[in-house]
Design a protein around this motif. Structure first.
Motif, PDB file in Angstrom:
ATOM      1  N   THR A   1      11.437  31.629   3.329  1.00  0.00           N
ATOM      2  CA  THR A   1      11.404  30.244   3.076  1.00  0.00           C
ATOM      3  C   THR A   1      12.898  29.831   3.784  1.00  0.00           C
ATOM      4  OG1 THR A   1      12.633  30.372   0.948  1.00  0.00           O
ATOM      5  CG2 THR A   1      10.216  30.205   0.999  1.00  0.00           C
ATOM      6  N   ALA A   2      13.121  28.888   3.652  1.00  0.00           N
ATOM      7  CA  ALA A   2      14.424  28.046   4.128  1.00  0.00           C
ATOM      8  C   ALA A   2      15.725  28.767   3.599  1.00  0.00           C
ATOM      9  CB  ALA A   2      14.615  26.611   3.792  1.00  0.00           C
ATOM     10  N   ALA A   3      15.418  29.219   2.400  1.00  0.00           N
ATOM     11  CA  ALA A   3      16.649  29.895   1.587  1.00  0.00           C
ATOM     12  C   ALA A   3      17.061  31.300   2.316  1.00  0.00           C
ATOM     13  CB  ALA A   3      16.507  30.188  -0.061  1.00  0.00           C
ATOM     14  N   GLY A   4      15.727  31.978   2.615  1.00  0.00           N
ATOM     15  CA  GLY A   4      15.886  33.203   3.129  1.00  0.00           C
ATOM     16  C   GLY A   4      16.659  33.228   4.513  1.00  0.00           C
ATOM     17  N   ILE A   5      16.426  32.084   5.290  1.00  0.00           N
ATOM     18  CA  ILE A   5      17.020  32.271   6.620  1.00  0.00           C
ATOM     19  C   ILE A   5      18.665  32.252   6.494  1.00  0.00           C
ATOM     20  CG2 ILE A   5      17.626  30.655   8.767  1.00  0.00           C
ATOM     21  CD1 ILE A   5      14.845  31.722   8.269  1.00  0.00           C
TER      22      ILE A   5
ATOM     23  N   LEU B   1      14.319  40.091   2.816  1.00  0.00           N
ATOM     24  CA  LEU B   1      15.136  39.577   4.212  1.00  0.00           C
ATOM     25  C   LEU B   1      16.639  39.931   3.922  1.00  0.00           C
ATOM     26  CD1 LEU B   1      14.706  38.774   7.022  1.00  0.00           C
ATOM     27  CD2 LEU B   1      15.133  36.398   6.213  1.00  0.00           C
ATOM     28  N   PHE B   2      17.132  39.280   2.679  1.00  0.00           N
ATOM     29  CA  PHE B   2      18.515  39.590   2.512  1.00  0.00           C
ATOM     30  C   PHE B   2      19.014  41.060   2.842  1.00  0.00           C
ATOM     31  CE2 PHE B   2      18.567  35.126   0.888  1.00  0.00           C
ATOM     32  CZ  PHE B   2      20.139  34.911   1.097  1.00  0.00           C
ATOM     33  N   PHE B   3      18.120  42.111   2.034  1.00  0.00           N
ATOM     34  CA  PHE B   3      18.555  43.398   2.254  1.00  0.00           C
ATOM     35  C   PHE B   3      18.197  43.848   3.622  1.00  0.00           C
ATOM     36  CE2 PHE B   3      17.066  47.762   2.149  1.00  0.00           C
ATOM     37  CZ  PHE B   3      18.160  48.383   1.356  1.00  0.00           C
ATOM     38  N   LEU B   4      17.273  43.527   4.476  1.00  0.00           N
ATOM     39  CA  LEU B   4      16.978  44.023   5.711  1.00  0.00           C
ATOM     40  C   LEU B   4      18.137  43.430   6.743  1.00  0.00           C
ATOM     41  CD1 LEU B   4      13.245  43.829   5.774  1.00  0.00           C
ATOM     42  CD2 LEU B   4      14.690  46.039   5.611  1.00  0.00           C
TER      43      LEU B   4
ATOM     44  N   ARG C   1       4.494  42.213   5.649  1.00  0.00           N
ATOM     45  CA  ARG C   1       4.650  42.930   4.566  1.00  0.00           C
ATOM     46  C   ARG C   1       5.113  42.162   3.397  1.00  0.00           C
ATOM     47  NH1 ARG C   1       5.997  47.695   7.088  1.00  0.00           N
ATOM     48  NH2 ARG C   1       5.157  47.591   9.346  1.00  0.00           N
ATOM     49  N   ASN C   2       5.317  40.885   3.360  1.00  0.00           N
ATOM     50  CA  ASN C   2       5.538  40.195   2.222  1.00  0.00           C
ATOM     51  C   ASN C   2       6.547  40.476   1.535  1.00  0.00           C
ATOM     52  OD1 ASN C   2       4.665  37.916   0.750  1.00  0.00           O
ATOM     53  ND2 ASN C   2       3.720  38.897  -0.750  1.00  0.00           N
ATOM     54  N   PHE C   3       7.720  40.721   2.048  1.00  0.00           N
ATOM     55  CA  PHE C   3       8.959  41.005   1.274  1.00  0.00           C
ATOM     56  C   PHE C   3       9.822  39.976   0.672  1.00  0.00           C
ATOM     57  CE2 PHE C   3       9.803  42.230   5.781  1.00  0.00           C
ATOM     58  CZ  PHE C   3      10.720  41.235   6.175  1.00  0.00           C
ATOM     59  N   GLY C   4       9.393  38.633   1.230  1.00  0.00           N
ATOM     60  CA  GLY C   4      10.068  37.314   0.796  1.00  0.00           C
ATOM     61  C   GLY C   4      11.551  37.322   1.145  1.00  0.00           C
ATOM     62  N   ASP C   5      12.164  36.307   0.504  1.00  0.00           N
ATOM     63  CA  ASP C   5      13.389  35.953   1.022  1.00  0.00           C
ATOM     64  C   ASP C   5      14.449  37.392   0.585  1.00  0.00           C
ATOM     65  OD1 ASP C   5      13.077  33.513   1.906  1.00  0.00           O
ATOM     66  OD2 ASP C   5      13.161  32.509  -0.058  1.00  0.00           O
ATOM     67  N   GLU C   6      14.093  37.969  -0.745  1.00  0.00           N
ATOM     68  CA  GLU C   6      14.978  38.835  -1.292  1.00  0.00           C
ATOM     69  C   GLU C   6      15.179  40.203  -0.189  1.00  0.00           C
ATOM     70  OE1 GLU C   6      12.660  37.142  -2.607  1.00  0.00           O
ATOM     71  OE2 GLU C   6      13.576  36.382  -4.581  1.00  0.00           O
TER      72      GLU C   6
ATOM     73  N   ALA D   1      14.543  49.289   6.670  1.00  0.00           N
ATOM     74  CA  ALA D   1      16.165  49.367   7.213  1.00  0.00           C
ATOM     75  C   ALA D   1      16.437  50.859   8.102  1.00  0.00           C
ATOM     76  CB  ALA D   1      17.019  49.494   5.920  1.00  0.00           C
ATOM     77  N   LYS D   2      15.563  51.726   7.798  1.00  0.00           N
ATOM     78  CA  LYS D   2      15.811  52.999   8.713  1.00  0.00           C
ATOM     79  C   LYS D   2      15.046  52.651  10.039  1.00  0.00           C
ATOM     80  CE  LYS D   2      16.084  56.346   4.969  1.00  0.00           C
ATOM     81  NZ  LYS D   2      15.496  57.489   4.191  1.00  0.00           N
ATOM     82  N   GLU D   3      14.066  51.901  10.119  1.00  0.00           N
ATOM     83  CA  GLU D   3      13.367  51.433  11.156  1.00  0.00           C
ATOM     84  C   GLU D   3      14.036  50.822  12.030  1.00  0.00           C
ATOM     85  OE1 GLU D   3       9.313  50.300  11.058  1.00  0.00           O
ATOM     86  OE2 GLU D   3       8.855  51.544   9.356  1.00  0.00           O
ATOM     87  N   LEU D   4      14.654  49.686  11.547  1.00  0.00           N
ATOM     88  CA  LEU D   4      15.726  48.818  12.206  1.00  0.00           C
ATOM     89  C   LEU D   4      16.775  49.463  12.896  1.00  0.00           C
ATOM     90  CD1 LEU D   4      15.857  45.875   9.663  1.00  0.00           C
ATOM     91  CD2 LEU D   4      14.647  45.933  11.773  1.00  0.00           C
TER      92      LEU D   4
END
Length: 597
Positions: free
Chosen positions: A203-207, A179-182, A172-177, A158-161
């Motif tokens: 997945t579609a849920a993470g979008i 992505l919600f954080f980032l 990085r394989n951080f998945g849907d969860e 998040a700091k990089e962003l």
């Protein structure tokens, strides 16, 4: 005198309240006959075999002897009474000990293996459960440490962003969860312009994490979600979000399990979004129906500049539909259709549509589409009349010498194409000679790829004779062309005079030591243009390596900075000689030569 008697034991005490032992005994006629008996217990099938009792009876007068016999009899009766009890005890006691020990061990194991109940952790973000990867939940204990490490890692992301304009978080394989954080870090972010979330198990849920985020972000220009299995549902959700986005100009959705339904959603996005410039949909499963939807969108869209559809299933029908959409589109500059099985009929329709459009196409990739000499004719006709095309790829088709000659004739009239790839087209020396004649009078073409064509030594000779004093080729790729040591001799002679070629690829041509020695001679001549030469897979041994090393040492002004000799037959002696030459060149002119073994 002997005598016999029968003794009844029915009057003995009971062993338990359930079973009463029944004993019978009879003496044999013989004086010392043994006494045997059995103990049947009601309610159980177990039977204990007791030791035999031997009772001896002697003919004595009444009185003392009789009393002794009665005493012995009473002692025998006591033994008969206690014997079954001992047998039962010998069974019950070990069994009880075993059950007790098992119970204790079970409780101990249960205590060690079962995790202790933990207090519910505080939610780190609303509606989100932390996990290491997509679809996994963190438990207490050891995974608690992983939870903390994952949280710390995501905080760093998040700091990089927030700090960098270009952020690559692919794989990085951080998945849907995750992505919600980032995604929260992208809201109202004015720093990040290029972000890659590729290959992260989204997945579609993470979008859905982008909902409400991308609408408020105008700084983000490039969003890469390639390699995530979001499917049609995820693509539709993303398109609904991007309709109101005013920043994203490049959208990368390659290898996301996209089909025709998702392609229709993207087509609707193109109709309503005037910001998107580059759309990459490579290596999906878009069929004729999806191509038709995209073609209809091109008729209404006036801002898209680059469309990538490599590795889909358009076929001839898809190419025909796309051609109709291209006729009415003026904005498209790049079209990538590599690997769509278009065929000759599809390429005819596509070239017709491109010829009719008023827009200026600069890049055309139609490689690996089963195009033969017949299809090459239609491509050549388009090349003749196109005044904007700069780059064309016909790699891995089957145009042969006949098709190469048609392309060569078209290049005589074209003065815009700078890069042409004809690799893997079954072109022999005849076709190579036709291409070479074009280069004699063409100074526009700077990159020529003829790799994977069996042009042989004759083809290498035809090209070398022209390029010795003509043309403006900077990059020449002749890998896997079967030129051999004799062809290398022609190339080496050309390098002595050519002053334009900077990158030369001669991989897998069977040069051996003879060809390496020929090329080494050309290295001794001052050539300020040649900077990179690739000689991998050429069966070169130590003798060839020694010759190249000596040539590098002899030329203080050598311009070569990259020399690839990987996958040859060099021993430590040849490698050592090349390393010494590399060090000497650096000492003489402080120029680093990267040599790969």
């Amino acid at each position: 005198m002997g005598s016999t008697s029968t003794i009844s034991l029915y009057s003995h005490p009971k062993l338990s309240h359930r079973a009463q032992p029944v004993l019978s005994r009879s003496f044999c006629q013989a004086r010392d006959a043994p006494l045997s008996f059995a103990l049947p217990f009601s309610g159980t099938r177990r039977c204990f075999r007791l030791k035999r009792l031997v009772v001896k009876a002697a003919a004595r007068p009444e009185g003392g002897p009789r009393q002794r016999r009665v005493y012995r009899q009473s002692q025998s009766d006591n033994a008969l009474t206690t014997a079954p009890v001992k047998q039962i005890a010998s069974f019950v006691v070990p069994a009880g000990v075993f059950v007790a020990a098992t119970f204790v061990l079970w409780k101990l194991v249960e205590k060690l293996l079962m995790p202790k109940p933990s207090r519910p952790s505080k939610p780190t973000a609303e509606g989100m459960n932390w996990s290491v990867g997509a679809g996994t939940n963190l438990l207490s204990g050891f995974t608690g440490k992983l939870f903390r490490e994952s949280k710390q890692t995501l905080n760093e992301f998040a700091k990089e962003l927030r700090a960098f304009s270009s952020v690559d978080m692919s794989g990085r394989n951080f998945g849907d969860e995750g992505l919600f954080f980032l995604a929260e870090s992208l809201g109202y972010n004015q720093t990040a312009e290029e972000v890659s979330f590729a290959a992260n198990g989204i997945t579609a849920a993470g979008i859905k994490a982008f909902d409400g985020v991308l609408q408020s972000n105008i700084a983000l220009k490039t969003l890469n979600l390639s390699g995530n299995p979001i499917g049609d549902e995820g693509v539709k959700c993303l398109c609904d979000i991007l309709v109101d986005n005013a920043g994203v100009e490049r959208l990368q959705l390659s290898s996301v399990d996209l089909r025709d339904e998702g392609a229709r959603a993207i087509a609707e996005l193109l109709k309503n979004n005037s910001i998107l410039r580059v759309l990459e949909l490579n290596n999906n499963m878009i069929d004729y129906s999806g191509f038709t939807s995209l073609a209809e969108a091109l008729l209404e869209n006036s801002t898209i500049r680059s469309l990538h559809l490599n590795g889909n299933y358009g076929g001839a029908l898809g190419a025909n539909a796309l051609a109709k959409g291209l006729e009415g589109n003026k904005s498209l500059r790049e079209l990538h259709l590599h690997g769509n099985s278009i065929g000759d009929e599809g390429i005819r329709a596509l070239m017709s549509g491109l010829s009719s459009r008023k827009g200026k196409l600069a890049v055309l990739d139609i490689g690996n589409n089963s195009i033969s000499a017949k299809g090459a004719f239609h491509v050549a006709e388009y090349i003749k009349n196109c005044k904007s095309l700069l780059w064309i790829n016909l790699y891995m088709n089957d145009i042969g010498d006949e098709g190469a000659e048609k392309i060569a004739d078209a290049l005589k009239q074209n003065r815009t194409i700078t890069t042409i790839d004809l690799g893997g087209n079954n072109i022999h020396s005849k076709g190579a000679s036709a291409i070479a004649r074009v280069l004699k009078d063409n100074s526009v073409i700077t990159s020529l790829d003829l790799a994977y064509n069996p042009i042989g030594a004759d083809g290498a000779k035809a090209l070398s004779e022209v390029l010795k004093f003509h043309g403006n080729i900077n990059t020449l790729k002749l890998g896997w062309c079967q030129i051999g040591a004799s062809g290398a001799e022609f190339v080496a002679d050309m390098l002595r005079y050519n002053n334009t070629i900077s990158i030369l690829d001669l991989r897998a041509n069977g040069l051996r030591d003879e060809g390496a020695k020929c090329l080494a001679q050309s290295f001794k001549v001052v050539n300020e243009a040649l900077t990179s030469i690739d000689l991998a897979f050429n069966e070169i041994r130590d003798d060839g390596a020694f010759a190249i090393a000596q040539a590098l040492k002899a030329n203080e002004d050598v311009a070569v900075t990259s020399l690839n000799l990987a996958n040859n037959f060099l021993t430590k002696f040849g490698q050592s000689a090349l390393t010494d030459a590399k060090d000497l060149v650096y000492e003489m002119n402080e120029k680093e030569v990267n040599i790969f073994f």
